[in-house]
Scaffold this motif. Structure first.
Motif, short mmCIF file in Angstrom:
data_model
loop_
_atom_site.label_atom_id
_atom_site.label_comp_id
_atom_site.label_asym_id
_atom_site.label_seq_id
_atom_site.Cartn_x
_atom_site.Cartn_y
_atom_site.Cartn_z
N VAL A 106 3.03 -56.60 27.58
CA VAL A 106 2.12 -56.96 26.49
C VAL A 106 1.24 -58.11 26.99
CG1 VAL A 106 1.90 -57.65 24.08
CG2 VAL A 106 3.88 -56.30 24.82
N SER A 107 -0.05 -57.86 27.04
CA SER A 107 -0.97 -58.89 27.52
C SER A 107 -1.51 -59.71 26.36
CB SER A 107 -2.13 -58.24 28.27
OG SER A 107 -2.86 -57.40 27.41
N GLY A 118 -0.58 -57.46 19.66
CA GLY A 118 -0.95 -56.89 18.37
C GLY A 118 -0.93 -55.38 18.35
N GLY A 119 -0.82 -54.78 19.51
CA GLY A 119 -0.80 -53.33 19.61
C GLY A 119 0.57 -52.74 19.37
N SER A 120 0.66 -51.43 19.58
CA SER A 120 1.90 -50.70 19.32
C SER A 120 2.25 -49.80 20.50
CB SER A 120 1.76 -49.83 18.06
OG SER A 120 1.52 -50.61 16.91
N LEU A 121 3.53 -49.57 20.62
CA LEU A 121 4.05 -48.59 21.58
C LEU A 121 5.24 -47.89 20.93
CD1 LEU A 121 4.15 -50.32 25.10
CD2 LEU A 121 2.76 -48.36 24.45
N ARG A 148 9.14 -55.69 12.83
CA ARG A 148 8.09 -55.18 13.71
C ARG A 148 8.54 -53.90 14.42
NH1 ARG A 148 6.71 -58.00 18.09
NH2 ARG A 148 8.69 -59.11 18.28
N PHE A 149 9.81 -53.80 14.72
CA PHE A 149 10.35 -52.65 15.44
C PHE A 149 11.18 -51.78 14.51
CE2 PHE A 149 10.57 -54.62 20.01
CZ PHE A 149 9.26 -55.02 19.89
N LEU A 157 3.01 -56.08 18.69
CA LEU A 157 3.65 -56.54 19.92
C LEU A 157 3.12 -57.91 20.33
CD1 LEU A 157 3.83 -53.15 21.75
CD2 LEU A 157 5.77 -54.67 21.37
N LYS A 158 4.01 -58.67 20.93
CA LYS A 158 3.70 -60.02 21.40
C LYS A 158 3.97 -60.10 22.90
CE LYS A 158 5.49 -61.87 17.03
NZ LYS A 158 6.47 -62.81 16.41
N PRO A 159 3.32 -61.01 23.59
CA PRO A 159 3.59 -61.15 25.04
C PRO A 159 5.08 -61.35 25.34
CG PRO A 159 1.62 -62.36 24.45
CD PRO A 159 2.21 -61.88 23.15
N GLU A 160 5.79 -62.00 24.46
CA GLU A 160 7.23 -62.22 24.69
C GLU A 160 8.07 -60.96 24.54
OE1 GLU A 160 5.21 -63.93 22.64
OE2 GLU A 160 6.26 -64.55 20.79
#
Length: 126
Positions: free
Chosen positions: A124-125, A14-17, A68-69, A87-90
């Protein structure tokens, strides 16, 4: 052309980078710039690309990241950024930037790219 990718790290789902790709030797404006990623045990895959200036900064994205990106280019700084939201773990993997001068229609094909950066790790955790 030498490319340097940076900005990777560890983030919760769920976060961003924001990744950045800096170029030396040539200007990004003359190349299509692509972002690719490779997860452990998987093949490298297309993430997105931004067209060289002559194509009007067109962008294209893989379905998995669309919405998303976002890829952007700063011609003054000679950088191309990849903003990654929700962000997703995948999405975990090593992210690479690369440049090419082939026709835009092939911009999602990694073997069409000539110069590559060294990659930056995104984790991504859940």
């Amino acid at each position: 052309v030498q490319l340097q990718a940076s900005g990777g790290g560890l983030v919760q789902a769920g976060g961003s980078l924001r990744l950045s790709c800096a170029a030396s030797g040539r200007t990004f404006a003359n190349f299509h710039t692509g972002w690719f990623r490779q997860a452990p045990g998987k093949e490298r895959e297309f993430v997105g690309a931004i067209a060289r200036s002559a194509y009007g900064r067109s962008t294209r994205y893989a379905d998995a990241v669309k919405g998303r990106f976002t890829i952007s280019r700063d011609n003054a700084k000679n950088t191309v950024d990849l903003q990654m939201n929700s962000l997703k773990p995948e999405d975990t993997g090593v992210y690479y930037c690369a440049v090419t001068q082939i026709v835009w229609a092939y911009a999602d094909e990694s073997d069409r790219y000539t110069y590559w950066g060294q990659g930056t790790q995104v984790t991504v955790s859940s």
